[in-house]
Structure formats: structure tokens, C-alpha cells
Design an enzyme around this catalytic site. Structure first.
Site, mmCIF file in Angstrom:
data_model
loop_
_atom_site.group_PDB
_atom_site.id
_atom_site.type_symbol
_atom_site.label_atom_id
_atom_site.label_comp_id
_atom_site.label_asym_id
_atom_site.label_seq_id
_atom_site.Cartn_x
_atom_site.Cartn_y
_atom_site.Cartn_z
ATOM 1 N N GLU A 82 0.834 -1.199 0.000
ATOM 2 C CA GLU A 82 0.000 0.000 0.000
ATOM 3 C C GLU A 82 0.871 1.253 0.000
ATOM 4 O O GLU A 82 2.013 1.237 0.458
ATOM 5 C CB GLU A 82 -0.931 0.019 1.216
ATOM 6 N N HIS A 146 -5.497 0.618 -1.884
ATOM 7 C CA HIS A 146 -5.935 -0.667 -1.364
ATOM 8 C C HIS A 146 -5.680 -1.738 -2.419
ATOM 9 O O HIS A 146 -5.915 -1.483 -3.618
ATOM 10 C CB HIS A 146 -7.431 -0.644 -1.035
#
Length: 204
Positions: A82, A146
């Protein structure tokens, strides 16, 4: 709708909002430069170079350069972990214009399912833009990625956003999540988080 157009509108509004229950008093600003909403923000760029989100009568305009930087972290090899950063821009009444974003820095912590913004360079960027712009550009939110096609905020995200929004003395706070194929965007004001929807450009 049997309840009438006005009642249906209120129902949809409640569905798009999340409450941030936090009775504690507001602390000092999280970032230097917060505390007022400047009236002399530069004119918003034209639509072709901007991505527009909306919630009721409030708009969030994001410059194409910001979109490009964030989307780079959804492609290999950056999408193995991420990524995230802050959003810099200015307020135009109830609207927000985002002109720049920070990117992951050396002291940040990145893993497959988490990003922690620990490097002070993000705050340094907000300070520099505040001073260079004559107290116009400031911290307006944050973004992260994400590892999923259609992203949605986790419980950790919501708890973190509650604190960030509570400490933002300048105004509303924008939160962006970029997935592989879509965005999730929200606008927090006080204890309320409202989901934003994309304004699609005209086909012609």
C-alpha cells in the site's frame, strides 16, 4: 417513492454518511497553516484537466497531475504494498481544490495491507506550500491505496480519519482510496463523513 421526493432524498443522504462519534474537544491543528479558509484561492482549473467529485452541493476538484501520481501506485511494482500521502490544496467556500499530493517517503511504513504515514516530509510539504502561497495552499486531506478492485474504507481507516478530521481546523477533510479499478472518496466535516461520487464527463 411513496414517501415523496423530499423524504427519499433525506434517506439517500443518511445512507451516504457515516458518523464520527467523538465528544472530545478539538485540539490544536494537525498541520501548520490550518485555521482559516482563504478567499483568494486560485481559480479552479478547467474540467478537462480535473477530476470532480461531489456530495450534494459541495465539490472536490482534483488536478490531473495528482490523479496520475496516485494511480502509479496501483501498477507493478508499486502495487505490491500500500502507498499513501497527504493532499494539498485550498478551500473555496464549501468546495475543495486539490492541486498536489505527497508520495510515500523513506520513513513511511508500507506493507501489503497497510500504510503508515510516519515520515515528517509530508508535513514539511504542507508547511512549504502554506508559506510559498501566501497562506493559500494548505493540508486538505490524505490518500492511500488498497489491494482490491473496488476499495472501501476499513475500520482502521475510519478510526484514523476520525482523528485526522477532528484535528483539521482549516475546514472539511478529503479522504481518497484508490483501488485497482476504482476510487473511494469521502468528505469529512466535524463528526460526519459523506461519501463522494464522481461527476462523469459529458460523452461529447
Amino acid at each position: 417513492c411513496r414517501a415523496g421526493i423530499r423524504s427519499c432524498s433525506r434517506l439517500e443522504q443518511r445512507r451516504s454518511q457515516t458518523s464520527f462519534p467523538d465528544p472530545r474537544p478539538r485540539p490544536r491543528p494537525l498541520f501548520h497553516g490550518q485555521g482559516h479558509e482563504p478567499d483568494d484561492c486560485p481559480r479552479m482549473p478547467s474540467l478537462p484537466s480535473t477530476m470532480i467529485f461531489r456530495a450534494e452541493l459541495r465539490l472536490v476538484a482534483i488536478d490531473a497531475s495528482v490523479i496520475g501520481k496516485i494511480e502509479r501506485y496501483t501498477r507493478a511494482p508499486e502495487n505490491m504494498t500500500e502507498a499513501g500521502g497527504i493532499l494539498v490544496g485550498c478551500y473555496r467556500g464549501p468546495h475543495v481544490e486539490i492541486t498536489e499530493c505527497s508520495e510515500p517517503l523513506r520513513r513511511d511504513r508500507r506493507s501489503r495491507l497497510r500504510f503508515d504515514r510516519d515520515d515528517p516530509g509530508h508535513q514539511d510539504l504542507a508547511k512549504r506550500r502554506w508559506k510559498e502561497s501566501g497562506r493559500v495552499l494548505t493540508f486538505v486531506g490524505e490518500w492511500h491505496t488498497h489491494p482490491e478492485s473496488l476499495p472501501s474504507p476499513s475500520s482502521i481507516d475510519l478510526n484514523t480519519w476520525r482523528e485526522v478530521s477532528r484535528k483539521n481546523a482549516a475546514g472539511s477533510t478529503v479522504f481518497l482510496i484508490r483501488g485497482y479499478h476504482a476510487w473511494w472518496a469521502g468528505l469529512a466535516s466535524g463528526r460526519t463523513l459523506t461519501r463522494l461520487s464522481v461527476i462523469e464527463p459529458d460523452a461529447d
